[in-house]
Design an enzyme around this catalytic site. Structure first.
Site, short mmCIF file in Angstrom:
data_model
loop_
_atom_site.label_atom_id
_atom_site.label_comp_id
_atom_site.label_asym_id
_atom_site.label_seq_id
_atom_site.Cartn_x
_atom_site.Cartn_y
_atom_site.Cartn_z
N LYS A 163 25.80 125.49 27.71
CA LYS A 163 24.59 125.32 26.96
C LYS A 163 23.30 126.42 26.98
O LYS A 163 22.08 125.82 26.25
CB LYS A 163 23.74 124.41 28.74
CG LYS A 163 22.71 123.56 28.13
CD LYS A 163 22.09 122.43 30.00
CE LYS A 163 20.73 122.10 29.25
NZ LYS A 163 20.87 120.60 30.76
N MET A 178 52.68 92.29 21.27
CA MET A 178 54.02 93.34 21.27
C MET A 178 54.51 93.50 22.51
O MET A 178 56.69 93.27 21.97
CB MET A 178 53.71 94.25 20.34
CG MET A 178 54.97 95.22 19.38
SD MET A 178 55.38 94.39 18.27
CE MET A 178 54.46 94.89 16.60
N GLU A 186 32.45 107.56 24.45
CA GLU A 186 33.23 108.57 23.80
C GLU A 186 33.78 108.33 22.89
O GLU A 186 33.98 108.62 21.83
CB GLU A 186 33.31 110.14 24.20
CG GLU A 186 31.49 110.62 25.25
CD GLU A 186 31.45 109.73 26.08
OE1 GLU A 186 31.68 109.34 26.83
OE2 GLU A 186 29.77 110.37 27.09
N PHE A 221 28.89 120.76 37.83
CA PHE A 221 28.67 119.40 38.09
C PHE A 221 29.13 119.02 35.93
O PHE A 221 28.73 119.64 35.69
CB PHE A 221 27.87 118.76 37.68
CG PHE A 221 26.89 117.41 38.19
CD1 PHE A 221 27.23 116.41 38.31
CD2 PHE A 221 26.33 117.44 36.64
CE1 PHE A 221 27.70 115.24 37.88
CE2 PHE A 221 25.95 115.99 36.60
CZ PHE A 221 26.53 115.12 36.61
N GLN A 222 29.87 118.26 36.01
CA GLN A 222 30.17 117.74 34.69
C GLN A 222 31.07 118.73 34.09
O GLN A 222 30.44 118.82 32.80
CB GLN A 222 29.35 116.94 34.25
CG GLN A 222 28.79 115.69 34.21
CD GLN A 222 27.79 114.87 33.26
OE1 GLN A 222 27.15 115.18 32.83
NE2 GLN A 222 28.13 113.57 33.22
#
Lengths: 590, 170
Positions: free
Chosen positions: A165, A485, A53, A115-116
């Site tokens: 949802k 760097m 993502e 969940f999630q």
């Protein structure tokens, strides 16, 4: 009154379509399945499946930055949303308009550690311009329209819409996009600059003896017209101009009035012009610490004009004399008018003397490096790259580190929206997904990610996305087997103790390219570089070019942390490891 | 100390949409940018227009206070921001409940002082009073300091609510 009813997912897609969205970067998951089901049934919006993502947000940033449109991201709840956080913060820091749709567990489960589940609006509050949790299907389309308005107006930034949802399944009415001026009940950022302040600014400019334009990403964000107006004003005045990292391309780099980038790794002449100027005209830049160096020694003799669309950017780090809140393009237009109306005549004699002084600084040739017949100097590799791409329709993204600064110094941009880099947040792993986003928007252009071998591994999974969509992205790795760097700072500040900055067990990038269905190329000697670049450009496939460069090369000029512009160190002056004098105060700075 | 470093106390009024998360946005803005919140009060003030009003007391340098105002204005949910301290004369009031326990002379003294401060007795038992006092922060502080001698058990304060003097609104 709206009569059509649809489910939440359909409402969402309808609203996106009405907002002119043609591309969404995303990754599916449980909470967003209803949206994916609707995506499956239509053809107007193209979904690009990334591999993580975080990559989706950077890809949308590349898409947005290279087109001037708003980038759209679609991710699932919980880990989908938390993975997006780095990209959102990146977009916030660099003012990139993004609308990020996140799935959420059904409303009745919110707060139950489902969940999630993650508190997405809570987590993203400080890293977005604004965010929404949509609790009713009746609000879906209205919130989408509002989010696009908020993301793009004023100082652009990322906006998150969290969609439970059950809301996606519920039936509700569609609200079409509101009329101009009614997009939001109260959020209306000021875009027109104060006429009196603009007149004052122009009068100050006309009297200047040692002026300098200092411009940034705000000009790019305002659109190509702002860049054209800026060029016109700079030409009209005959003043020198320097650009920030985010502003590169806002003024044609090949023009003789352009002093190059300023700041920590900016050009000697640009930083000295900033230090010695008597009038500074800052347009769409924000006096970032990478630009100013030590604040109490920053441009001590100048009167400062600051044009910014975000009032909170004005007087944040540096006190200015004439603040102008407004859109860069509109203010530049008014400045040009005022300049012509006042029949302003710059002091030719003083300007001539100023340009003579600038010529002396230029003569230091601050980007000079010691050429080598044995090893590929990274600067040499970029000079050759520029030589081969300069007449093509090219876009460049970068990762973060030495290679990024060298790319900013050695590649020249004649137009805005051609240079995509992570400036504010400094996100390693930005360049590859950003390049894929750019290539999606410009399928026939030459898109190059200038990378380091450390950064590229941070989002290397996106090679798989590149393979899937047959995107001919070119990854040009300046491989010095160090986090360059980090190593440079350890050399300058920590006695040359290279703690953990050595990249051990690097993959064979040629084989890695092949594993992803791309072409792998390698250059080990200076003589290989031209051939590698020609081949890289010629093949109509994604390429990973592994350019083995000098491991010890440092990026100069450099203003060490805690130092002022006049304390810049140059390549040929730089001492041995551990010998640089950086104050203890400077060491704690980043 | 130079003018740039001197910290001063300012009171801000902020009108916002009354929607979930606005208080979190404001608190997050202050904590994320390292600004102080000396006190903050909020309540809905106009149900029809769906408006809440925050009163925030903060301390900072002149530059920081200017930043605070701009950052508050920049919030998408914010409708109007006013730096009351900078914009002219204004009123500040807070309310405190103070529970004092004691016997005999101390009890009588507490009542007498409460009278001086126009504090009301809102609860009493044989060993205690709860006083309600309203006024500026300084007045409430002064009352609490005196009551300390007489046996304070606990204190609850609302923080400051404020508005400008005169006919004009925000």
């Amino acid at each position: 009154m709206p009569t059509e009813t649809m489910n939440g997912a359909q409402l969402l897609l309808r609203a996106l379509t009405d907002q002119g969205v043609d591309t969404v970067f995303g990754y599916p998951g449980g909470a967003v399945l209803p949206i994916y089901d609707e995506l499956f049934k239509q053809n107007s919006i193209r979904h690009i499946l990334v591999r993580q993502e975080g990559g989706a947000v950077h890809a949308a940033e590349g898409y947005a930055r290279s087109t001037g449109k708003t980038g759209v991201v679609l991710v699932t709840s919980g880990p989908g949303a938390t993975n997006a956080v780095t990209g959102l913060t990146d977009a916030l820091m660099d003012s990139i308009p993004i609308v990020c749709l996140t799935g959420q567990v059904p409303t009745h489960l919110i707060g139950n550690d489902a969940f999630q589940e993650a508190d997405t609006t809570g987590i993203t509050r400080p890293c977005t311009k604004h965010n929404y949790l949509v609790k009713s299907v009746n609000d879906v389309s209205r919130v989408v329209h509002e989010a696009f308005y908020v993301a793009k107006s004023g100082r652009p930034g990322p906006v998150v819409i969290d969609l439970p949802k059950d809301v996606l399944f519920a039936q509700g009415p569609y609200t079409p996009p509101p009329a101009a001026g009614k997009e939001h009940k109260n959020y209306r950022p000021r875009v027109k600059g104060d006429a009196h302040a603009i007149e004052q600014a122009v009068a100050l400019m006309a009297k200047a003896k040692k002026p300098v334009f200092y411009c940034g990403g705000g000009v790019v964000n305002s659109g190509p017209r702002a860049a054209a107006l800026l060029t016109e004003l700079v030409k009209l005045t005959g003043f020198p101009i320097t650009l920030t990292l985010m502003g590169l391309g806002a003024y044609p780099a090949s023009d003789k009035q352009f002093l190059g980038m300023l700041g920590m790794h900016g050009l000697y002449e640009a930083n000295w012009a900033m230090h010695d100027c008597d009038v500074m005209i800052c347009i769409g830049a924000r006096f970032d610490d990478r630009v100013t160096g030590r604040l109490d020694a920053f441009s001590p003799k100048s009167k400062k004009i600051h044009v910014d669309i975000d009032p909170s950017s004005i007087n944040k780090n540096v006190r200015v004399d004439i603040p102008i809140v407004g859109d860069c393009g509109l203010v530049l237009e008014d400045m040009l008018k005022a300049w012509k109306a006042q029949k302003a005549q710059p002091d030719k004699k003083a300007l001539g003397e100023w340009w003579r002084q600038i010529g002396e600084w230029r003569a230091r040739n601050c980007l000079a490096y010691k050429p080598s017949k044995e090893t590929v100097k990274p600067q040499f590799a970029l000079e050759r790259l520029y030589h081969h791409i300069k007449d093509k329709d090219f876009y460049v993204t970068t990762e973060v580190g030495q290679h990024q600064m060298w790319a900013a110094q050695f590649l020249k941009f004649e137009q805005p929206n051609r240079w995509m880099t992570s400036g504010g947040l400094g996100t390693m792993g930005y360049g590859l997904p950003a390049a894929l986003g750019v290539q999606i928007a410009h399928p026939d252009a030459l898109v190059i990610d200038v990378a380091g071998e450390a950064s590229i591994l941070m989002n290397i999974q996106e090679m798989s996305t590149i393979a899937q969509y047959r995107l001919p992205v070119k990854v040009f790795i300046l491989n010095n087997e160090y986090m360059g760097m980090v190593r440079q700072w350890q050399e300058l500040l920590h006695g040359g103790r290279y703690a953990e900055s050595y990249m051990e067990s690097l993959p064979d990038f040629v084989k890695l390219a092949e594993a992803f269905g791309a072409v792998g190329l390698r250059a080990e000697k200076p003589g290989d570089v031209d051939g590698l670049i020609r081949e890289m450009i010629k093949v109509k496939k994604p390429v990973i070019a592994d350019v083995r460069v000098d491991k010890a090369e440092n990026c100069f000029p450099m203003i060490p942390s805690g130092k002022a512009h006049y304390e810049m160190i140059l390549g040929d002056e730089a001492g041995k490891p551990g010998e640089q004098k950086v104050s203890e105060e400077g060491m704690v700075l980043v | 100390m130079s003018k740039d470093q001197k910290t001063i106390r300012h009171t801000f009024s902020v009108l916002t949409d009354n929607e979930p998360g606005v208080a979190a946005r404001i608190i997050g803005l202050f904590s994320g940018r390292g600004y102080n919140i000396d006190s903050m009060t909020v309540a809905e003030v106009d149900p029809e227009k769906n408006l809440s009003r925050f009163t925030i007391v903060t301390t900072g340098t002149e530059m920081v206070l200017e930043q605070i105002r701009h950052q508050l204005e920049r919030l998408v949910s914010s409708r109007a921001v006013k730096d009351l301290t900078a914009d002219g004369p204004h009123l500040e009031r807070e309310l405190a409940l103070i529970k004092v326990a004691g016997k005999d002379a101390k009890r009588i003294e507490a009542l007498r002082l409460a009278d001086v401060f126009r504090a009301r007795v809102v609860d009493s038992s044989l060993e205690s009073f709860v006083f309600e006092v309203t006024g500026s922060t300084e007045k409430v502080n002064a009352f609490i300091n005196l009551m300390k001698e007489l046996g304070i058990v606990e204190i609850a304060r609302t923080g400051v609510a404020a508005m400008s003097r005169g006919a004009k609104g925000m």
